[in-house]
Design a protein around this motif. Structure first.
Motif, mmCIF file in Angstrom:
data_model
loop_
_atom_site.group_PDB
_atom_site.id
_atom_site.type_symbol
_atom_site.label_atom_id
_atom_site.label_comp_id
_atom_site.label_asym_id
_atom_site.label_seq_id
_atom_site.Cartn_x
_atom_site.Cartn_y
_atom_site.Cartn_z
ATOM 1 N N LEU A 1 46.297 -17.896 7.765
ATOM 2 C CA LEU A 1 46.003 -19.330 7.808
ATOM 3 C C LEU A 1 46.683 -19.941 9.031
ATOM 4 C CD1 LEU A 1 46.225 -20.355 4.054
ATOM 5 C CD2 LEU A 1 44.184 -20.126 5.478
ATOM 6 N N ARG A 2 45.986 -19.921 10.154
ATOM 7 C CA ARG A 2 46.526 -20.453 11.396
ATOM 8 C C ARG A 2 46.690 -21.965 11.291
ATOM 9 N NH1 ARG A 2 44.484 -17.508 16.675
ATOM 10 N NH2 ARG A 2 44.727 -19.650 17.438
ATOM 11 N N ALA A 3 47.827 -22.441 11.735
ATOM 12 C CA ALA A 3 48.116 -23.881 11.651
ATOM 13 C C ALA A 3 47.128 -24.690 12.479
ATOM 14 C CB ALA A 3 49.545 -24.147 12.112
ATOM 15 N N ASP A 4 46.724 -24.170 13.654
ATOM 16 C CA ASP A 4 45.814 -24.947 14.499
ATOM 17 C C ASP A 4 44.437 -25.075 13.856
ATOM 18 O OD1 ASP A 4 45.324 -22.238 14.835
ATOM 19 O OD2 ASP A 4 44.935 -22.372 16.995
ATOM 20 N N VAL A 5 43.981 -24.020 13.184
ATOM 21 C CA VAL A 5 42.679 -24.075 12.520
ATOM 22 C C VAL A 5 42.732 -25.015 11.323
ATOM 23 C CG1 VAL A 5 40.966 -22.736 11.242
ATOM 24 C CG2 VAL A 5 42.020 -21.772 13.298
ATOM 25 N N VAL A 6 43.777 -24.884 10.505
ATOM 26 C CA VAL A 6 43.922 -25.761 9.336
ATOM 27 C C VAL A 6 43.970 -27.223 9.762
ATOM 28 C CG1 VAL A 6 45.446 -26.398 7.438
ATOM 29 C CG2 VAL A 6 45.041 -23.979 7.943
ATOM 30 N N LYS A 7 44.726 -27.509 10.821
ATOM 31 C CA LYS A 7 44.845 -28.888 11.311
ATOM 32 C C LYS A 7 43.503 -29.413 11.807
ATOM 33 C CE LYS A 7 47.357 -31.712 14.708
ATOM 34 N NZ LYS A 7 48.367 -31.681 15.805
ATOM 35 N N ALA A 8 42.779 -28.611 12.584
ATOM 36 C CA ALA A 8 41.502 -29.047 13.140
ATOM 37 C C ALA A 8 40.467 -29.282 12.051
ATOM 38 C CB ALA A 8 40.987 -28.008 14.135
ATOM 39 N N VAL A 9 40.427 -28.409 11.050
ATOM 40 C CA VAL A 9 39.458 -28.563 9.970
ATOM 41 C C VAL A 9 39.801 -29.774 9.112
ATOM 42 C CG1 VAL A 9 38.520 -27.506 7.881
ATOM 43 C CG2 VAL A 9 38.832 -26.138 9.952
ATOM 44 N N ASN A 10 41.078 -29.959 8.805
ATOM 45 C CA ASN A 10 41.483 -31.151 8.050
ATOM 46 C C ASN A 10 41.101 -32.423 8.791
ATOM 47 O OD1 ASN A 10 43.366 -31.028 5.426
ATOM 48 N ND2 ASN A 10 43.606 -29.121 6.576
ATOM 49 N N LYS A 11 41.318 -32.452 10.088
ATOM 50 C CA LYS A 11 40.980 -33.639 10.890
ATOM 51 C C LYS A 11 39.486 -33.929 10.815
ATOM 52 C CE LYS A 11 41.034 -35.389 15.641
ATOM 53 N NZ LYS A 11 41.430 -35.076 17.051
ATOM 54 N N ALA A 12 38.657 -32.894 10.963
ATOM 55 C CA ALA A 12 37.208 -33.080 10.939
ATOM 56 C C ALA A 12 36.729 -33.543 9.567
ATOM 57 C CB ALA A 12 36.515 -31.776 11.338
ATOM 58 N N VAL A 13 37.238 -32.932 8.513
ATOM 59 C CA VAL A 13 36.820 -33.295 7.158
ATOM 60 C C VAL A 13 37.302 -34.703 6.800
ATOM 61 C CG1 VAL A 13 37.110 -32.751 4.705
ATOM 62 C CG2 VAL A 13 36.667 -30.913 6.362
ATOM 63 N N HIS A 14 38.536 -35.022 7.176
ATOM 64 C CA HIS A 14 39.096 -36.332 6.825
ATOM 65 C C HIS A 14 38.496 -37.474 7.627
ATOM 66 C CE1 HIS A 14 42.861 -34.188 5.049
ATOM 67 N NE2 HIS A 14 41.833 -34.195 4.227
ATOM 68 N N ALA A 15 37.865 -37.173 8.745
ATOM 69 C CA ALA A 15 37.126 -38.217 9.463
ATOM 70 C C ALA A 15 35.932 -38.674 8.635
ATOM 71 C CB ALA A 15 36.652 -37.686 10.819
ATOM 72 N N ARG A 16 35.438 -37.783 7.790
ATOM 73 C CA ARG A 16 34.307 -38.105 6.920
ATOM 74 C C ARG A 16 34.769 -38.611 5.560
ATOM 75 N NH1 ARG A 16 29.522 -33.691 6.003
ATOM 76 N NH2 ARG A 16 30.684 -32.771 7.727
ATOM 77 N N TYR A 17 35.740 -37.907 4.989
ATOM 78 C CA TYR A 17 36.275 -38.248 3.668
ATOM 79 C C TYR A 17 37.798 -38.204 3.752
ATOM 80 C CZ TYR A 17 31.499 -37.132 2.219
ATOM 81 O OH TYR A 17 30.137 -37.094 2.088
ATOM 82 N N PRO A 18 38.437 -39.339 4.006
ATOM 83 C CA PRO A 18 39.866 -39.372 4.362
ATOM 84 C C PRO A 18 40.824 -38.705 3.383
ATOM 85 C CG PRO A 18 38.830 -41.466 4.858
ATOM 86 C CD PRO A 18 37.810 -40.670 4.106
ATOM 87 N N LYS A 19 40.534 -38.712 2.088
ATOM 88 C CA LYS A 19 41.495 -38.192 1.122
ATOM 89 C C LYS A 19 41.042 -36.885 0.468
ATOM 90 C CE LYS A 19 43.407 -42.730 -0.038
ATOM 91 N NZ LYS A 19 43.703 -43.695 -1.139
ATOM 92 N N LEU A 20 39.987 -36.307 0.976
ATOM 93 C CA LEU A 20 39.442 -35.112 0.338
ATOM 94 C C LEU A 20 40.347 -33.907 0.568
ATOM 95 C CD1 LEU A 20 37.051 -33.911 -1.229
ATOM 96 C CD2 LEU A 20 36.021 -33.351 0.986
ATOM 97 N N GLU A 21 40.576 -33.136 -0.493
ATOM 98 C CA GLU A 21 41.410 -31.940 -0.378
ATOM 99 C C GLU A 21 40.656 -30.826 0.342
ATOM 100 O OE1 GLU A 21 44.160 -28.956 -3.082
ATOM 101 O OE2 GLU A 21 42.891 -30.439 -4.055
ATOM 102 N N VAL A 22 41.301 -30.214 1.315
ATOM 103 C CA VAL A 22 40.779 -29.036 2.003
ATOM 104 C C VAL A 22 41.593 -27.843 1.509
ATOM 105 C CG1 VAL A 22 40.476 -27.871 4.216
ATOM 106 C CG2 VAL A 22 40.078 -30.342 4.036
#
Length: 466
Positions: A381-402
């Motif tokens: 679980l690379r930190a850069d990938v987790v961060k980038a995916v969380n950012k993209a998902v939260h731009a759509r749904y701010p509080k959604l769990e990834v």
């Protein structure tokens, strides 16, 4: 072979639906980009890229290549390669820093066959109706392929210059033999990481509110084994104690009663922990206990009692086909069964074969591996990938769990992981369970998912490309 790829993922996702979040407005996207992405998707569906249709996948690859060339990609940065009736597409978006290893974008151009007589609409003619685009491959996997190509074209036109070279690698037989996948994985095995549009993704409730986003970082290995018992046979009027069918039945009975040892990795630990909070009760408590202590056999046994969860904690092997005998009035000379295994990441195929041999406990029976399956381990679980995916998902749904997850299905990603490339399923598609018809009749995707999907890929590519 599908975006979600496993009953386990859907079960875990459904478990998180107890407290759905309010839907957020889709991030804005230029109407021209949305129109182009929709056009690409509709035209993509029109290519009948199924097994046994030579030339169709190559034609589709050439069409996608033309989209990229029109956006400014150099012809020598795009390669369409015919391979035994199908094809691959490799397109390079050169980075400014040659010292950085490239990032791969994965997807597959082929689709599962569809018979027009069974569908309400022609499966290979895109139909936009009631807010959906219908057609074979619309979900698996031409939606994300189209969104990736549209995003790459848009970024190129805008003059975006990534530091890291981005390589689009599309296979042509993911749904069948994965021969093109193997070729691509070996050709591109020196990459830094791969992002797979055919893994992960989001689940919406029946009302359309977000429930869950899964970041896929592991897949179970798919392998088939044949168990065979032979005997001299004879006339059916003179039964013997070595009847091959009876011996095979005993072997399969022992296999049916056997459970492989429970296992855990950081992906299943994260998904079980998240699901335990929503499931609650005795079952939720068992999930939490097992996530904290994989040696808790009572918790493991309770989790394994549910078919939708057993694949998340164990290797599973099950008899799926059987064949025996050669005449109605003769003793069988041969009896065999296919045993399909979904192997926990990190476990070798040979280890499973050895365990099956031990379980069936019959020296006269043979266990052989069918075809040439490829074992793979989970990606870190690379930190850069987790961060980038969380950012993209939260731009759509701010509080959604990834939540990271492991799929019991198989995609191109398993071959890239086996080649040493960390691979992550980051599909841009959010869908309701009742709208997911991947591999089924009347496959469809929501039209209103296009704009946020483009924003999803744009965000991830800009973050990880730099």
């Amino acid at each position: 072979m599908s975006r979600f790829g496993s009953v386990g993922f859907l079960a875990l996702a459904a478990a998180l639906a107890a407290m759905p979040l309010p839907a957020a407005a889709a991030p804005a996207a230029e109407s021209a980009a949305v129109d182009q992405a929709k056009t690409i998707l509709k035209r993509s569906i029109g290519f009948r890229t199924v097994e046994g249709q030579p030339g169709q996948t190559e034609a589709y690859a050439n069409y996608l290549a033309s989209v990229l060339k029109d956006a400014g990609y150099a012809a020598n940065d795009i390669e369409v390669t015919p391979v035994n009736g199908t094809a691959t597409l490799v397109a390079r978006y050169p980075g400014s820093d040659a010292s950085l290893k490239p990032m791969l974008l994965l997807g597959h151009m082929d689709v599962v066959e569809a018979k027009a007589a069974d569908w309400e609409r022609d499966p290979f003619t895109a139909v936009e109706e009631n807010g959906y685009i219908f057609g074979r491959g619309s979900e698996d996997n031409k939606f994300d392929v189209s969104m990736i190509v549209a995003t790459l074209a848009s970024l190129k036109r805008e003059g975006f210059k990534p530091k890291r070279t981005i390589i689009l690698a599309l296979s042509g037989d993911e749904e069948t033999q994965m021969a093109t996948t193997r070729l691509l994985a070996q050709k591109l095995k020196g990459a830094e990481l791969a992002l797979n549009g055919d893994g992960g993704g989001g689940l919406l409730s029946a009302e359309g509110t977000p429930v869950y986003y899964g970041l896929q970082a592991g897949e179970k290995t798919y392998a088939d084994f044949e168990i065979t018992v032979t005997d001299p046979g004879g006339h059916s009027s003179a039964p013997t104690s070595t009847n091959a069918i009876y011996r095979l039945a005993k072997v399969l009975d022992r296999l049916g009663a056997y459970h492989f040892k429970p296992q855990i990795n950081e992906l299943t630990k994260a998904s079980l922990t998240a699901a335990s909070k929503q499931v609650g009760g005795e079952f939720g408590a068992a999930m939490a206990r097992y996530a904290a202590n994989p040696a808790d056999m009572a918790a493991a046994d309770l989790i394994s009692s549910k078919p939708e969860y057993v694949g998340q904690i164990r290797t599973t092997c099950v008899a799926t086909m059987a064949s025996a005998g050669h005449a109605l009035n003769a003793l069988p000379q041969r009896a065999s069964a296919n045993v399909n295994c979904r192997i926990f990441p990190g476990v070798s195929i040979e280890a499973v074969k050895a365990e099956l041999t031990k379980v069936i406990a019959d020296d006269s029976a043979t266990v052989s591996v069918i075809d040439d399956p490829t074992a793979n381990d989970a990606s870190p679980l690379r930190a850069d990938v987790v961060k980038a995916v969380n950012k993209a998902v939260h731009a759509r749904y701010p509080k959604l769990e990834v939540s990271p997850n492991m799929s019991a299905g198989a995609t191109d990603g398993l071959h890239f992981r086996a080649a040493g490339v960390p691979t992550y399923g980051v599909s841009s598609l959010f869908n309701r369970a009742e709208d997911s018809f991947s591999h089924g009749l009347n496959e469809r995707v929501p039209v209103n998912g296009i704009a946020p999907a483009l924003a999803h890929w744009r965000s991830i590519l800009k973050d990880l490309g730099n």
